[in-house]
Motif scaffolding. Structure first.
Motif, mmCIF file in Angstrom:
data_model
loop_
_atom_site.group_PDB
_atom_site.id
_atom_site.type_symbol
_atom_site.label_atom_id
_atom_site.label_comp_id
_atom_site.label_asym_id
_atom_site.label_seq_id
_atom_site.Cartn_x
_atom_site.Cartn_y
_atom_site.Cartn_z
ATOM 1 N N GLY A 154 5.207 -6.803 -29.031
ATOM 2 C CA GLY A 154 4.546 -6.865 -30.330
ATOM 3 C C GLY A 154 5.560 -7.101 -31.429
ATOM 4 O O GLY A 154 6.256 -6.172 -31.854
ATOM 5 N N CYS A 155 5.637 -8.343 -31.896
ATOM 6 C CA CYS A 155 6.598 -8.727 -32.938
ATOM 7 C C CYS A 155 5.855 -9.334 -34.127
ATOM 8 O O CYS A 155 6.349 -10.252 -34.783
ATOM 9 C CB CYS A 155 7.600 -9.739 -32.379
ATOM 10 N N GLU A 264 6.405 5.649 -34.546
ATOM 11 C CA GLU A 264 6.945 6.291 -33.345
ATOM 12 C C GLU A 264 5.801 6.598 -32.375
ATOM 13 O O GLU A 264 4.791 7.164 -32.786
ATOM 14 C CB GLU A 264 7.644 7.602 -33.722
ATOM 15 N N PRO A 265 5.950 6.194 -31.100
ATOM 16 C CA PRO A 265 7.077 5.518 -30.450
ATOM 17 C C PRO A 265 6.998 4.007 -30.626
ATOM 18 O O PRO A 265 6.035 3.483 -31.189
ATOM 19 C CB PRO A 265 6.895 5.901 -28.987
ATOM 20 N N MET A 266 8.010 3.303 -30.095
ATOM 21 C CA MET A 266 8.033 1.844 -30.134
ATOM 22 C C MET A 266 7.627 1.238 -28.789
ATOM 23 O O MET A 266 7.753 0.027 -28.587
ATOM 24 C CB MET A 266 9.428 1.353 -30.540
ATOM 25 N N GLY A 275 10.977 -5.199 -34.551
ATOM 26 C CA GLY A 275 10.954 -5.727 -35.906
ATOM 27 C C GLY A 275 9.996 -4.971 -36.803
ATOM 28 O O GLY A 275 9.805 -3.761 -36.667
ATOM 29 N N ASP A 276 9.374 -5.700 -37.745
ATOM 30 C CA ASP A 276 8.523 -5.067 -38.749
ATOM 31 C C ASP A 276 7.271 -4.428 -38.165
ATOM 32 O O ASP A 276 6.605 -3.650 -38.854
ATOM 33 C CB ASP A 276 8.103 -6.094 -39.805
ATOM 34 N N ALA A 277 6.923 -4.734 -36.943
ATOM 35 C CA ALA A 277 5.800 -4.036 -36.312
ATOM 36 C C ALA A 277 6.129 -2.571 -36.084
ATOM 37 O O ALA A 277 5.230 -1.725 -35.998
ATOM 38 C CB ALA A 277 5.436 -4.696 -34.975
ATOM 39 N N ALA A 278 7.424 -2.261 -36.010
ATOM 40 C CA ALA A 278 7.853 -0.891 -35.733
ATOM 41 C C ALA A 278 8.473 -0.202 -36.926
ATOM 42 O O ALA A 278 8.400 1.024 -37.049
ATOM 43 C CB ALA A 278 8.863 -0.885 -34.577
ATOM 44 N N LEU A 323 14.702 3.801 -32.109
ATOM 45 C CA LEU A 323 14.269 4.671 -33.201
ATOM 46 C C LEU A 323 15.458 5.360 -33.864
ATOM 47 O O LEU A 323 15.469 5.557 -35.079
ATOM 48 C CB LEU A 323 13.256 5.700 -32.707
ATOM 49 N N ARG A 324 16.463 5.739 -33.081
ATOM 50 C CA ARG A 324 17.669 6.319 -33.680
ATOM 51 C C ARG A 324 18.325 5.304 -34.612
ATOM 52 O O ARG A 324 18.764 5.653 -35.717
ATOM 53 C CB ARG A 324 18.638 6.772 -32.585
#
Length: 380
Positions: A154-155, A264-266, A275-278, A323-324
């Motif tokens: 998912g981008c 969260e989560p990815m 990217g911007d989805a996350a 995420l870190r």
């Protein structure tokens, strides 16, 4: 239709991921709701960290970047009526490269094989928690199709369908100001970027090429473009930047809200966000595109290990690792934003100036800022 990886979104994250996967011998199909011309015309970030440049070069995408990219060894902070240079290369041994995101996208589209499916609609993700997910969509000719795959990436950005297919916890922050940005056909007024903290608000001088200048002004979140004719924009830029900007024809003019977001989560089953989805970071720290490139650089390795070698360790740890990095980028971008923007709160305003004065007077503080700006070895 069948492929190994369905990539939703033909922005830089989706296109680069598909390219990296194909280099590993994997099949990837990219779906995009917008038309090709729209994807190429989106004016976004322009500062590439050395790690991003390395990824693009290693992927065979560095030829035009090396010719047209502008290497910068520092940038300027202007406040209290004076200029203070952050010597990136002297402090870190690294430099940044100014090369527009739309140019990265153009390079990726030139290298894309096969061409992405542009102009699709009604995109729906199915069975993402199984090892046989699929994507249904309507193509540009109005034909309903199903794309069977092993993994979905998912981008497709904040407003795409991918993020909504993941049961996420969303952490968000809205800032009490926006950016009025212009892209003008005029030579840059300075050979490096300028970040200005002024009593009337923040301003940023950047560039895309020796003939194109990118400029921003801090404005109120409810500001209207109609209230900012060209003459007013140029006058305010000269005042805040303390530099004589030569007015030129505008290529683009718009107002962008300032916000931060992390999902969260990815990863959810066989669906991976990038990217911007996350995540979305305030643009002050120049981290958005670099963060997306680092996402897909790791994701391409994780999917190669999973699909070619049957090892799922990197795929399972992808979300935690990225995420870190996302939160490191959020921390730095938020600190840069709050330090450089004018606050209506007198206490916050004085804190901002205290932070700027410390950076200007302390080698240790300037070094920490420079290290964050050029990107850490951990990919943030």
């Amino acid at each position: 239709m069948r492929t190994q990886i369905a990539v939703v979104g033909a922005g830089p994250a989706g296109l680069l991921l598909a390219h990296l996967l194909r280099l590993e011998g994997l099949d990837a199909v990219v779906l995009e709701t917008r038309q090709r011309e729209h994807v190429l015309s989106r004016i976004r970030a322009g500062v590439l960290e050395p790690g991003t440049v390395d990824v693009l070069r290693e992927a065979g995408l560095g030829a035009r970047l090396d010719r047209a990219g502008l290497e910068h060894q520092g940038f300027s902070l202007r406040f209290d009526g004076a200029e203070h240079r952050i010597a990136l290369t002297e402090l870190t041994g690294k430099s940044i490269t100014v090369y527009g995101q739309q140019e990265v996208v153009r390079d990726l589209l030139d290298a894309a094989e096969p061409e992405p499916w542009f102009g699709v609609s009604d995109v729906v993700l199915h069975e993402v928690t199984t090892d046989r997910p699929s994507v249904t969509f309507t193509d540009a000719d109005g034909i309903a199709r199903t794309l069977h795959c092993e993994v979905i990436a998912g981008c497709d950005g904040f407003h795409g369908v991918s993020r909504n297919a993941v049961p996420v916890t969303c952490c968000e922050r809205a800032f009490p100001y926006s950016w009025l940005g212009i892209l003008a056909k005029t030579p840059p007024a300075h050979h490096e970027l300028i970040y200005a903290h002024h009593e009337r608000g923040f301003a940023l001088h950047s560039m895309r090429s020796p003939e194109l200048t990118r400029l921003y002004l801090q404005v109120a979140p409810d500001e209207r473009l109609d209230d900012w004719p060209e003459d007013r924009i140029w006058e305010e830029l000269v005042l805040r930047l303390g530099t004589a900007c030569e007015p030129g024809p505008l290529v683009e003019k718009g107002i962008t809200s300032m916000r931060a977001f992390v999902a969260e989560p990815m990863r959810h089953g066989r669906l991976f966000l990038a990217g911007d989805a996350a995540h979305i970071v305030p643009p002050t720290g120049a981290k958005g595109l670099n963060l997306a490139v680092a996402d897909v650089a790791l994701l391409s390795k994780a999917l190669t290990s999973l699909l070619l070698h049957g090892r799922d360790g990197n795929a399972l740890s992808y979300s935690d690792v990225r995420l870190r990095a996302a939160w490191r980028a959020e921390r730095f971008s938020t600190e840069m934003t709050e330090m450089l923007h004018r606050s209506a709160d007198p206490f916050e305003q004085r804190l901002s100036l205290a932070r700027l004065r410390r950076v200007a007077s302390s080698t240790a503080a300037a070094t920490a800022l420079a290290q964050d700006y050029v990107g850490s070895s951990e990919g943030a």
